[in-house]
Design a protein around this motif. Structure first.
Motif, PDB file in Angstrom:
ATOM      1  N   ARG A 140      12.526   6.043  -2.516  1.00 46.05           N
ATOM      2  CA  ARG A 140      11.881   5.922  -3.885  1.00 46.05           C
ATOM      3  C   ARG A 140      10.805   5.034  -3.774  1.00 46.05           C
ATOM      4  N   ASP A 141      10.840   3.845  -3.267  1.00 47.75           N
ATOM      5  CA  ASP A 141       9.860   2.857  -3.521  1.00 47.75           C
ATOM      6  C   ASP A 141       8.503   3.409  -2.254  1.00 47.75           C
ATOM      7  N   ILE A 142       8.645   4.267  -1.517  1.00 50.13           N
ATOM      8  CA  ILE A 142       7.685   4.560  -0.782  1.00 50.13           C
ATOM      9  C   ILE A 142       6.686   5.728  -1.734  1.00 50.13           C
ATOM     10  N   LEU A 143       7.679   6.387  -2.403  1.00 57.05           N
ATOM     11  CA  LEU A 143       7.042   7.642  -3.149  1.00 57.05           C
ATOM     12  C   LEU A 143       6.303   7.129  -4.367  1.00 57.05           C
ATOM     13  N   LEU A 144       6.787   5.889  -4.846  1.00 55.86           N
ATOM     14  CA  LEU A 144       6.216   5.448  -5.949  1.00 55.86           C
ATOM     15  C   LEU A 144       4.701   4.823  -5.688  1.00 55.86           C
ATOM     16  N   GLU A 145       4.593   4.626  -4.289  1.00 51.06           N
ATOM     17  CA  GLU A 145       3.197   4.263  -3.960  1.00 51.06           C
ATOM     18  C   GLU A 145       2.171   5.206  -3.846  1.00 51.06           C
ATOM     19  N   VAL A 146       2.738   6.516  -3.784  1.00 51.71           N
ATOM     20  CA  VAL A 146       1.856   7.712  -3.423  1.00 51.71           C
ATOM     21  C   VAL A 146       1.106   8.046  -4.903  1.00 51.71           C
ATOM     22  N   GLU A 147      -0.299   8.254  -4.651  1.00 54.44           N
ATOM     23  CA  GLU A 147      -1.095   8.784  -5.628  1.00 54.44           C
ATOM     24  C   GLU A 147      -0.652   9.701  -6.267  1.00 54.44           C
ATOM     25  N   PRO A 148      -0.460   9.871  -7.904  1.00 55.22           N
ATOM     26  CA  PRO A 148       0.319  10.997  -8.697  1.00 55.22           C
ATOM     27  C   PRO A 148      -0.352  12.281  -8.253  1.00 55.22           C
ATOM     28  N   ALA A 149      -1.525  12.426  -7.974  1.00 56.60           N
ATOM     29  CA  ALA A 149      -2.226  13.620  -7.723  1.00 56.60           C
ATOM     30  C   ALA A 149      -1.860  14.341  -6.345  1.00 56.60           C
ATOM     31  N   LEU A 150      -1.273  13.495  -5.370  1.00 58.59           N
ATOM     32  CA  LEU A 150      -0.766  13.743  -4.109  1.00 58.59           C
ATOM     33  C   LEU A 150       0.752  13.986  -4.175  1.00 58.59           C
ATOM     34  N   PHE A 151       1.491  13.235  -5.292  1.00 55.62           N
ATOM     35  CA  PHE A 151       2.944  13.356  -5.287  1.00 55.62           C
ATOM     36  C   PHE A 151       3.187  14.565  -5.611  1.00 55.62           C
ATOM     37  N   THR A 152       2.288  15.381  -6.528  1.00 54.21           N
ATOM     38  CA  THR A 152       2.929  16.692  -7.012  1.00 54.21           C
ATOM     39  C   THR A 152       2.508  17.730  -6.016  1.00 54.21           C
TER      40      THR A 152
ATOM     41  N   LEU B 163       5.037   9.800   4.517  1.00 52.36           N
ATOM     42  CA  LEU B 163       4.070   8.635   5.364  1.00 52.36           C
ATOM     43  C   LEU B 163       2.618   9.330   5.182  1.00 52.36           C
ATOM     44  N   PHE B 164       2.578  10.422   5.366  1.00 56.40           N
ATOM     45  CA  PHE B 164       1.350  11.321   5.610  1.00 56.40           C
ATOM     46  C   PHE B 164       0.604  10.971   3.846  1.00 56.40           C
ATOM     47  N   CYS B 165       1.368  11.426   3.049  1.00 57.21           N
ATOM     48  CA  CYS B 165       0.788  11.250   1.693  1.00 57.21           C
ATOM     49  C   CYS B 165       0.316   9.823   1.311  1.00 57.21           C
ATOM     50  N   LEU B 166       1.265   8.725   1.722  1.00 57.96           N
ATOM     51  CA  LEU B 166       0.768   7.457   1.713  1.00 57.96           C
ATOM     52  C   LEU B 166      -0.538   6.897   2.132  1.00 57.96           C
ATOM     53  N   ALA B 167      -0.516   7.585   3.663  1.00 59.92           N
ATOM     54  CA  ALA B 167      -1.879   7.319   4.171  1.00 59.92           C
ATOM     55  C   ALA B 167      -2.864   7.888   3.640  1.00 59.92           C
ATOM     56  N   LEU B 168      -2.573   9.136   2.985  1.00 54.76           N
ATOM     57  CA  LEU B 168      -3.927   9.762   2.010  1.00 54.76           C
ATOM     58  C   LEU B 168      -4.247   8.731   1.023  1.00 54.76           C
ATOM     59  N   THR B 169      -3.089   8.346   0.274  1.00 52.37           N
ATOM     60  CA  THR B 169      -3.307   7.532  -0.683  1.00 52.37           C
ATOM     61  C   THR B 169      -4.193   6.190  -0.414  1.00 52.37           C
ATOM     62  N   MET B 170      -3.958   5.728   0.797  1.00 52.30           N
ATOM     63  CA  MET B 170      -4.481   4.221   1.267  1.00 52.30           C
ATOM     64  C   MET B 170      -5.891   4.667   2.038  1.00 52.30           C
ATOM     65  N   GLY B 171      -6.388   5.884   1.985  1.00 49.28           N
ATOM     66  CA  GLY B 171      -7.852   5.951   2.229  1.00 49.28           C
ATOM     67  C   GLY B 171      -8.088   6.696   3.631  1.00 49.28           C
ATOM     68  N   LEU B 172      -7.090   7.484   3.904  1.00 50.35           N
ATOM     69  CA  LEU B 172      -7.068   8.318   5.546  1.00 50.35           C
ATOM     70  C   LEU B 172      -8.489   8.928   5.264  1.00 50.35           C
ATOM     71  N   ALA B 173      -8.902   9.616   4.526  1.00 47.85           N
ATOM     72  CA  ALA B 173     -10.216  10.535   4.391  1.00 47.85           C
ATOM     73  C   ALA B 173     -11.250   9.618   4.727  1.00 47.85           C
ATOM     74  N   THR B 174     -11.393   8.340   4.530  1.00 49.82           N
ATOM     75  CA  THR B 174     -12.477   7.633   4.841  1.00 49.82           C
ATOM     76  C   THR B 174     -12.443   6.664   5.936  1.00 49.82           C
ATOM     77  N   ASP B 175     -11.031   6.345   6.281  1.00 44.75           N
ATOM     78  CA  ASP B 175     -10.780   5.168   7.549  1.00 44.75           C
ATOM     79  C   ASP B 175      -9.330   5.462   8.204  1.00 44.75           C
ATOM     80  N   PRO B 176      -9.255   6.674   8.843  1.00 46.03           N
ATOM     81  CA  PRO B 176      -8.040   7.228   9.296  1.00 46.03           C
ATOM     82  C   PRO B 176      -7.219   5.938  10.050  1.00 46.03           C
ATOM     83  N   ILE B 177      -7.569   5.151  10.780  1.00 49.26           N
ATOM     84  CA  ILE B 177      -7.082   3.958  11.412  1.00 49.26           C
ATOM     85  C   ILE B 177      -6.406   2.870  10.493  1.00 49.26           C
ATOM     86  N   GLY B 178      -7.557   2.619   9.572  1.00 47.54           N
ATOM     87  CA  GLY B 178      -7.101   1.604   8.659  1.00 47.54           C
ATOM     88  C   GLY B 178      -5.944   1.979   7.586  1.00 47.54           C
ATOM     89  N   ALA B 179      -6.236   3.307   7.189  1.00 48.10           N
ATOM     90  CA  ALA B 179      -4.984   3.751   6.227  1.00 48.10           C
ATOM     91  C   ALA B 179      -3.706   4.007   7.099  1.00 48.10           C
TER      92      ALA B 179
END
Length: 280
Positions: A127-139, A150-166
């Protein structure tokens, strides 16, 4: 847990790695000496990019709940397709049900992701992990696995522009959630991410005792060392793989990725960087 293969180089039939090598991925699905589980028969998946496509195009995806060694469609497809970059994964389910949407790799636009390992007590943290996922990705989440979350959480945290940091931010957030919920060592695994051009492969666990990860040695050097081994001629110059465990027992063919490290494969060359080495 699982086994996986990531390939980049001149366009290749996936069957060369999935079926035809001495210790192919399909062979590992039946017997994996280095895996947490010997048998990985809870589904299979393959994602591939088509040759000549412009960067940014989405990969094709095939996933099945049948064991890899039994799936006739896999054999047909792996011999028919040619791809300059593909992921393949055999699954040993750690809790979430055996269904097609839970098979790796996972895809979002031009990105792919796969994982060998586990987010421990995922039901407690989910529940806590999914609440951190961007709504558009959650759906867009279709399965029930910790890996897709975890993939969707990384996408939320900027995977597309900073893969290692995300990936660092996503894993650190899972560890923060785990600590708050008294989950010991919440993250375990090896993770592969690609945008269709570069592959990032992470070896990391909260207890710093991660699943195995290897990359292939330079093909030219191997041909010089083993001039009489015909199978090395099947691969074009610049062909490289990153794997959960070696696809052959040829001495010197594979190099182990160190603990808490990301291996980056770009334009046929590897580099390594420390990854979350200072994490608790």
């Amino acid at each position: 847990m699982c086994r996986w293969v990531a390939y980049a180089g001149p366009a290749l039939h996936p069957s060369t790695l999935l079926l035809d090598t001495p210790h192919s991925l399909v062979a590992q699905s039946l017997h994996s000496p280095l895996g947490q589980e010997t048998v990985n028969g809870d589904g299979f998946g393959m994602g591939w990019y088509l040759p000549g496509k412009a960067p940014g195009k989405a990969p094709a995806l095939f996933r099945s709940v049948e064991p890899a060694w039994y799936d006739e469609n896999l054999r047909e497809l792996a011999h028919a397709v040619e791809s300059p970059l593909f992921f393949a994964h055999v699954r040993a389910a750690s809790g979430p049900p055996i269904q097609q949407t839970n098979c790796h790799p996972f895809r979002h636009q031009n990105w792919m992701f796969m994982h060998n390992g586990v987010l421990r007590q995922f039901g407690v943290m989910k529940r806590d992990i999914l609440l951190e996922v961007e709504p558009a990705l959650f759906t867009s989440i279709r399965g029930t696995t910790d890996s897709e979350a975890l993939f969707c959480l990384a996408l939320t945290m900027g995977l597309a522009t900073d893969p290692i940091g995300a990936m660092a931010r996503a894993i650190s957030e899972v560890e923060r959630i785990g600590a708050a919920l008294s989950v010991p060592h919440p993250v375990q695994g090896t993770f592969a991410v690609t945008d269709g051009m570069t592959i990032w492969a992470f070896r990391y666990s909260s207890e710093h005792r991660s699943r195995t990860l290897f990359y292939s040695e330079d093909l030219g050097a191997l041909r010089q060392t083993y001039p009489d081994i015909d199978r090395l001629r099947k691969y074009g110059d610049g062909a490289r793989v990153i794997v959960s465990e070696p696809l052959s027992d040829l001495p010197g063919a594979y190099v182990e990725v160190p603990e808490s490290t990301v291996a980056v494969l770009e334009e046929g060359r590897y580099r390594q960087e420390p990854f979350l080495r200072d994490a608790p």
